[in-house]
Design a protein around this motif. Structure first.
Motif, mmCIF file in Angstrom:
data_model
loop_
_atom_site.group_PDB
_atom_site.id
_atom_site.type_symbol
_atom_site.label_atom_id
_atom_site.label_comp_id
_atom_site.label_asym_id
_atom_site.label_seq_id
_atom_site.Cartn_x
_atom_site.Cartn_y
_atom_site.Cartn_z
ATOM 1 N N GLU A 1 9.363 4.615 -6.006
ATOM 2 C CA GLU A 1 9.466 4.751 -7.460
ATOM 3 C C GLU A 1 8.593 3.712 -8.168
ATOM 4 N N LEU A 2 7.739 3.041 -7.394
ATOM 5 C CA LEU A 2 6.943 1.946 -7.948
ATOM 6 C C LEU A 2 5.507 2.338 -8.247
ATOM 7 N N GLY A 3 5.013 3.389 -7.597
ATOM 8 C CA GLY A 3 3.588 3.683 -7.651
ATOM 9 C C GLY A 3 3.182 4.636 -8.753
ATOM 10 N N ILE A 4 1.936 5.117 -8.631
ATOM 11 C CA ILE A 4 1.333 6.027 -9.603
ATOM 12 C C ILE A 4 0.876 7.272 -8.862
ATOM 13 N N ALA A 5 1.467 8.409 -9.164
ATOM 14 C CA ALA A 5 1.077 9.657 -8.505
ATOM 15 C C ALA A 5 -0.373 9.977 -8.818
ATOM 16 N N GLY A 6 -1.182 10.158 -7.770
ATOM 17 C CA GLY A 6 -2.593 10.481 -7.952
ATOM 18 C C GLY A 6 -3.527 9.297 -7.886
ATOM 19 N N LEU A 7 -2.979 8.088 -7.636
ATOM 20 C CA LEU A 7 -3.822 6.890 -7.607
ATOM 21 C C LEU A 7 -4.872 6.962 -6.512
ATOM 22 N N GLU B 1 -13.235 6.587 -9.636
ATOM 23 C CA GLU B 1 -12.942 6.418 -11.064
ATOM 24 C C GLU B 1 -12.209 5.108 -11.344
ATOM 25 N N VAL B 2 -11.646 4.501 -10.324
ATOM 26 C CA VAL B 2 -10.964 3.228 -10.501
ATOM 27 C C VAL B 2 -11.176 2.399 -9.241
ATOM 28 N N ALA B 3 -11.276 1.090 -9.426
ATOM 29 C CA ALA B 3 -11.385 0.168 -8.289
ATOM 30 C C ALA B 3 -10.048 -0.532 -8.106
ATOM 31 N N ILE B 4 -9.641 -0.696 -6.854
ATOM 32 C CA ILE B 4 -8.376 -1.351 -6.537
ATOM 33 C C ILE B 4 -8.663 -2.582 -5.687
ATOM 34 N N ALA B 5 -8.139 -3.703 -6.117
ATOM 35 C CA ALA B 5 -8.303 -4.949 -5.360
ATOM 36 C C ALA B 5 -6.908 -5.519 -5.087
ATOM 37 N N ASN B 6 -6.588 -5.767 -3.852
ATOM 38 C CA ASN B 6 -7.388 -5.473 -2.672
ATOM 39 C C ASN B 6 -7.267 -3.989 -2.328
ATOM 40 N N PRO B 7 -8.274 -3.428 -1.626
ATOM 41 C CA PRO B 7 -8.236 -1.997 -1.313
ATOM 42 C C PRO B 7 -6.964 -1.611 -0.562
ATOM 43 N N LEU B 8 -6.517 -0.388 -0.769
ATOM 44 C CA LEU B 8 -5.334 0.100 -0.077
ATOM 45 C C LEU B 8 -5.545 0.015 1.439
ATOM 46 N N GLY B 9 -4.575 -0.507 2.138
ATOM 47 C CA GLY B 9 -4.651 -0.624 3.582
ATOM 48 C C GLY B 9 -5.265 -1.909 4.079
ATOM 49 N N SER B 10 -5.777 -2.746 3.185
ATOM 50 C CA SER B 10 -6.472 -3.955 3.626
ATOM 51 C C SER B 10 -5.530 -4.969 4.278
ATOM 52 N N GLY B 11 -4.225 -4.848 4.029
ATOM 53 C CA GLY B 11 -3.274 -5.757 4.659
ATOM 54 C C GLY B 11 -3.235 -5.635 6.168
ATOM 55 N N LEU B 12 -3.808 -4.536 6.694
ATOM 56 C CA LEU B 12 -3.825 -4.351 8.142
ATOM 57 C C LEU B 12 -4.520 -5.509 8.850
ATOM 58 N N VAL B 13 -5.544 -6.097 8.227
ATOM 59 C CA VAL B 13 -6.304 -7.153 8.901
ATOM 60 C C VAL B 13 -5.490 -8.436 9.064
ATOM 61 N N GLU B 14 -4.316 -8.513 8.419
ATOM 62 C CA GLU B 14 -3.445 -9.670 8.608
ATOM 63 C C GLU B 14 -2.549 -9.507 9.832
ATOM 64 N N SER C 1 0.819 -1.216 0.000
ATOM 65 C CA SER C 1 0.000 0.000 0.000
ATOM 66 C C SER C 1 0.850 1.262 0.000
ATOM 67 N N ASP C 2 1.890 1.295 0.837
ATOM 68 C CA ASP C 2 2.721 2.493 0.961
ATOM 69 C C ASP C 2 3.398 2.879 -0.342
ATOM 70 N N ASP C 3 3.619 1.901 -1.216
ATOM 71 C CA ASP C 3 4.353 2.172 -2.449
ATOM 72 C C ASP C 3 3.453 2.586 -3.611
ATOM 73 N N CYS C 4 2.153 2.601 -3.415
ATOM 74 C CA CYS C 4 1.234 2.765 -4.539
ATOM 75 C C CYS C 4 1.081 4.199 -5.041
ATOM 76 N N ASP C 5 1.307 5.183 -4.168
ATOM 77 C CA ASP C 5 1.087 6.569 -4.580
ATOM 78 C C ASP C 5 2.112 7.474 -3.905
ATOM 79 N N PRO C 6 3.185 7.852 -4.613
ATOM 80 C CA PRO C 6 4.217 8.698 -4.003
ATOM 81 C C PRO C 6 3.717 10.102 -3.679
ATOM 82 N N LEU C 7 2.567 10.476 -4.228
ATOM 83 C CA LEU C 7 2.033 11.806 -3.966
ATOM 84 C C LEU C 7 1.432 11.904 -2.570
ATOM 85 N N GLU C 8 0.776 10.842 -2.110
ATOM 86 C CA GLU C 8 0.081 10.887 -0.822
ATOM 87 C C GLU C 8 0.646 9.919 0.215
ATOM 88 N N LEU C 9 1.462 8.949 -0.210
ATOM 89 C CA LEU C 9 1.994 7.972 0.739
ATOM 90 C C LEU C 9 3.508 8.096 0.815
#
Length: 239
Positions: free
Chosen positions: A98-104, A112-125, A85-93
């Motif tokens: 260098e792996l993510g998409i700015a503005g995701l 406008e886009v669905a993400i599976a699994n949702p960002l942050g869902s790894g917390l439940v593990e 999750s932390d690597d998905c959006d360098p603009l907000e996370l």
């Protein structure tokens, strides 16, 4: 058979598309060839029929995720995420990613886009939640667990802390909350601490630790340089 799992995955991902489009564009977002999971990513994308992409293959325009192609920028409906999750959006996370998409995140926030699994869902593990699984099952499903989990105590609760400190020599201590890719080194450091030092570390910040009973797992023969036993873990996935 694997086919029913993949068919269910395809139906699930298609159903996540905004506005429930009939033929949504679904992509599998990978960390790239340097990732140890890349073989899985390539296998999944090929089997499911999805385009395999990295962060640099995507751009966000007007809160819409777009796929960079020679023919233009077609919109993306669903992203099957393999990145942390932390690597998905360098603009907000993580701004150093260098792996993510700015503005995701903004694109996901606006629907406008669905993400599976949702960002942050790894917390439940996180290990801490396992301490509450029996109560959660009764509260949410009004029934008991069909299969008991590993006995777990969260040190943020006074009773749990007291039990852990009293039985440290027979328990495995873990970080309470999951940080993907970083838990292993922390667990190893905790396992090597003298018991008195470990107890002081837990007392200093009890909410950050959880402990589990030591489980003797089954073993199976494996070939390394010779035939030897190795512990077996079965991981289950739900679509």
């Amino acid at each position: 058979r694997l086919a029913p799992f993949f068919i269910a995955a395809q139906k699930t991902l298609s159903g996540l598309a905004p506005q429930h489009r009939e033929n949504p564009r679904v992509l599998l977002l990978s960390n790239g060839p340097a990732s140890p999971n890349y073989f899985e990513d390539a296998y999944l994308s090929r089997y499911l029929g999805y385009t395999l992409v990295e962060g640099g293959d995507l751009a966000v325009r007007n809160s819409q995720v777009m796929l960079k192609t020679l023919g233009g920028l077609p919109p993306v409906d669903v992203i099957l995420r393999r990145q942390n999750s932390d690597d998905c959006d360098p603009l907000e996370l993580n701004s150093e990613s260098e792996l993510g998409i700015a503005g995701l995140i903004q694109a996901a926030r606006t629907g406008e886009v669905a993400i599976a699994n949702p960002l942050g869902s790894g917390l439940v593990e996180s290990t801490a939640f396992m301490a509450f699984m029996p109560q959660l099952c009764r509260a949410l499903l009004d029934e008991d667990l069909l299969m008991p989990g590993v006995a777990t105590w969260w040190c943020g609760h006074p009773d749990g802390l007291a039990h852990v400190l009293k039985n440290l020599d027979g328990l495995n201590v873990h970080p309470a909350f999951r940080r993907r890719g970083k838990d292993g080194s922390t667990r190893e450091a905790l396992s090597q601490m003298p018991l008195d030092e470990l107890a002081e570390t837990i007392r200093a910040n009890p909410g950050q630790f959880a402990a589990q009973e030591q489980v003797v797992r089954s073993s199976a023969p494996v070939w390394r340089r010779d035939l030897e036993p190795a512990h077996v873990v079965l991981r289950a996935y739900l679509v």
